[in-house]
Write a protein that holds these residues in place. Structure first.
Motif, PDB file in Angstrom:
ATOM      1  N   MET A  61       0.870  -1.173   0.000  1.00 11.99           N
ATOM      2  CA  MET A  61       0.000   0.000   0.000  1.00 11.99           C
ATOM      3  C   MET A  61       0.906   1.221   0.000  1.00 11.99           C
ATOM      4  O   MET A  61       1.883   1.271   0.749  1.00 11.99           O
ATOM      5  CB  MET A  61      -0.871   0.039   1.253  1.00 11.99           C
ATOM      6  CG  MET A  61      -1.904  -1.051   1.327  1.00 11.99           C
ATOM      7  SD  MET A  61      -2.939  -0.839   2.794  1.00 11.99           S
ATOM      8  CE  MET A  61      -2.354  -2.204   3.770  1.00 11.99           C
ATOM      9  N   PHE A  62       0.575   2.192  -0.825  1.00 11.64           N
ATOM     10  CA  PHE A  62       1.348   3.424  -0.916  1.00 11.64           C
ATOM     11  C   PHE A  62       0.451   4.607  -0.559  1.00 11.64           C
ATOM     12  O   PHE A  62      -0.692   4.676  -1.014  1.00 11.64           O
ATOM     13  CB  PHE A  62       1.878   3.637  -2.331  1.00 11.64           C
ATOM     14  CG  PHE A  62       2.834   2.576  -2.772  1.00 11.64           C
ATOM     15  CD1 PHE A  62       4.197   2.704  -2.534  1.00 11.64           C
ATOM     16  CD2 PHE A  62       2.385   1.442  -3.436  1.00 11.64           C
ATOM     17  CE1 PHE A  62       5.080   1.731  -2.932  1.00 11.64           C
ATOM     18  CE2 PHE A  62       3.269   0.453  -3.852  1.00 11.64           C
ATOM     19  CZ  PHE A  62       4.616   0.602  -3.588  1.00 11.64           C
ATOM     20  N   TRP A  63       0.976   5.521   0.231  1.00 12.19           N
ATOM     21  CA  TRP A  63       0.306   6.778   0.540  1.00 12.19           C
ATOM     22  C   TRP A  63       1.171   7.889  -0.031  1.00 12.19           C
ATOM     23  O   TRP A  63       2.394   7.892   0.162  1.00 12.19           O
ATOM     24  CB  TRP A  63       0.156   6.959   2.047  1.00 12.19           C
ATOM     25  CG  TRP A  63      -0.354   8.310   2.436  1.00 12.19           C
ATOM     26  CD1 TRP A  63      -1.650   8.716   2.496  1.00 12.19           C
ATOM     27  CD2 TRP A  63       0.432   9.445   2.819  1.00 12.19           C
ATOM     28  NE1 TRP A  63      -1.718  10.031   2.892  1.00 12.19           N
ATOM     29  CE2 TRP A  63      -0.446  10.511   3.098  1.00 12.19           C
ATOM     30  CE3 TRP A  63       1.808   9.685   2.945  1.00 12.19           C
ATOM     31  CZ2 TRP A  63      -0.023  11.765   3.494  1.00 12.19           C
ATOM     32  CZ3 TRP A  63       2.241  10.934   3.344  1.00 12.19           C
ATOM     33  CH2 TRP A  63       1.330  11.969   3.617  1.00 12.19           C
ATOM     34  N   PHE A  64       0.538   8.814  -0.761  1.00 12.71           N
ATOM     35  CA  PHE A  64       1.261   9.931  -1.356  1.00 12.71           C
ATOM     36  C   PHE A  64       0.724  11.245  -0.807  1.00 12.71           C
ATOM     37  O   PHE A  64      -0.478  11.444  -0.737  1.00 12.71           O
ATOM     38  CB  PHE A  64       1.131   9.916  -2.887  1.00 12.71           C
ATOM     39  CG  PHE A  64       1.821   8.757  -3.526  1.00 12.71           C
ATOM     40  CD1 PHE A  64       3.180   8.810  -3.834  1.00 12.71           C
ATOM     41  CD2 PHE A  64       1.131   7.597  -3.802  1.00 12.71           C
ATOM     42  CE1 PHE A  64       3.821   7.740  -4.391  1.00 12.71           C
ATOM     43  CE2 PHE A  64       1.763   6.509  -4.386  1.00 12.71           C
ATOM     44  CZ  PHE A  64       3.109   6.589  -4.672  1.00 12.71           C
ATOM     45  N   ASN A  65       1.616  12.132  -0.461  1.00 16.78           N
ATOM     46  CA  ASN A  65       1.276  13.446   0.083  1.00 16.78           C
ATOM     47  C   ASN A  65       1.128  14.428  -1.074  1.00 16.78           C
ATOM     48  O   ASN A  65       1.893  15.366  -1.198  1.00 16.78           O
ATOM     49  CB  ASN A  65       2.367  13.895   1.055  1.00 16.78           C
ATOM     50  CG  ASN A  65       2.006  15.172   1.767  1.00 16.78           C
ATOM     51  OD1 ASN A  65       0.851  15.551   1.819  1.00 16.78           O
ATOM     52  ND2 ASN A  65       3.004  15.836   2.323  1.00 16.78           N
ATOM     53  N   ASP A  66       0.143  14.193  -1.917  1.00 14.47           N
ATOM     54  CA  ASP A  66      -0.071  15.104  -3.062  1.00 14.47           C
ATOM     55  C   ASP A  66      -1.503  15.534  -3.167  1.00 14.47           C
ATOM     56  O   ASP A  66      -2.372  15.078  -2.568  1.00 14.47           O
ATOM     57  CB  ASP A  66       0.366  14.465  -4.375  1.00 14.47           C
ATOM     58  CG  ASP A  66      -0.275  13.109  -4.645  1.00 14.47           C
ATOM     59  OD1 ASP A  66      -1.160  12.691  -3.891  1.00 14.47           O
ATOM     60  OD2 ASP A  66       0.131  12.473  -5.617  1.00 14.47           O
TER      61      ASP A  66
END
Length: 181
Positions: free
Chosen positions: A176-181
């Motif tokens: 799982m990837f979380w991106f701060n965008d």
């Protein structure tokens, strides 16, 4: 349709609080949410803060080289050798990469869950992985603008092409990837 790991899960969400406040919910599960990882201040976590939250894990501060140059990362390795990686750029935390099965998404999805469980109706939003992610499928978490799921499957098809739906039905959640965008 299979859940994948079939475990019953308790909940204790700690959205937006500092590491020090974790005592109020000792032993709680971390969750990957739209805001990031519950229970950790994510603007610029230090190695010490992360080590306190994961006392039974090893935490490594690294500076790997990428096409964009060197960047800081914190890599947390648990007893099962599963990783949680904090990726930073010059502005702070850029993304999280979770491969630890004890950390669930806010939708209660975990590493090892089946594609059919996560997307019971299928999805048209997935894309085929390329280069280092070849042979995998990347999909947004249902209803999420910041979380993406990476699924593994067994199919010798061409690079850059989505596998048939019957292959995706057997795929499992690998990261799982979380991106701060």
């Amino acid at each position: 349709m299979s859940k994948g790991n079939g475990t019953k899960r308790g909940r204790c969400l700690l959205a937006g609080i500092s590491v020090a406040a974790l005592a109020a919910c000792a032993g709680s599960e971390l969750r990957l949410t739209e805001e990031g990882l519950t229970g950790l201040e994510l603007s610029a976590p230090t190695r010490t803060q992360v080590q306190r939250r994961f006392p039974e894990s090893q935490v490594f501060e690294e500076w790997p080289l990428s096409e964009a140059g060197r960047h800081r990362q914190l890599r947390v390795v648990n007893l099962q050798q599963q990783e949680l990686i904090f990726h930073f750029d010059d502005k702070g935390l850029y993304s999280l990469e979770n491969r630890q099965s004890q950390i669930a998404s806010y939708l209660d999805h975990r590493i090892g869950d089946g594609f059919e469980w996560v997307y019971p109706d299928g999805t048209e939003l997935c894309v085929a992985g390329m280069e280092a992610l070849s042979g995998r499928v990347i999909c947004p978490a249902p209803g999420s603008g910041h979380i993406r799921y990476l699924f593994d499957y067994d199919w010798p098809g061409p690079d850059g092409e989505l596998p048939p739906k019957f292959v995706l039905k057997g795929a499992t959640l690998a990261a799982m990837f979380w991106f701060n965008d």
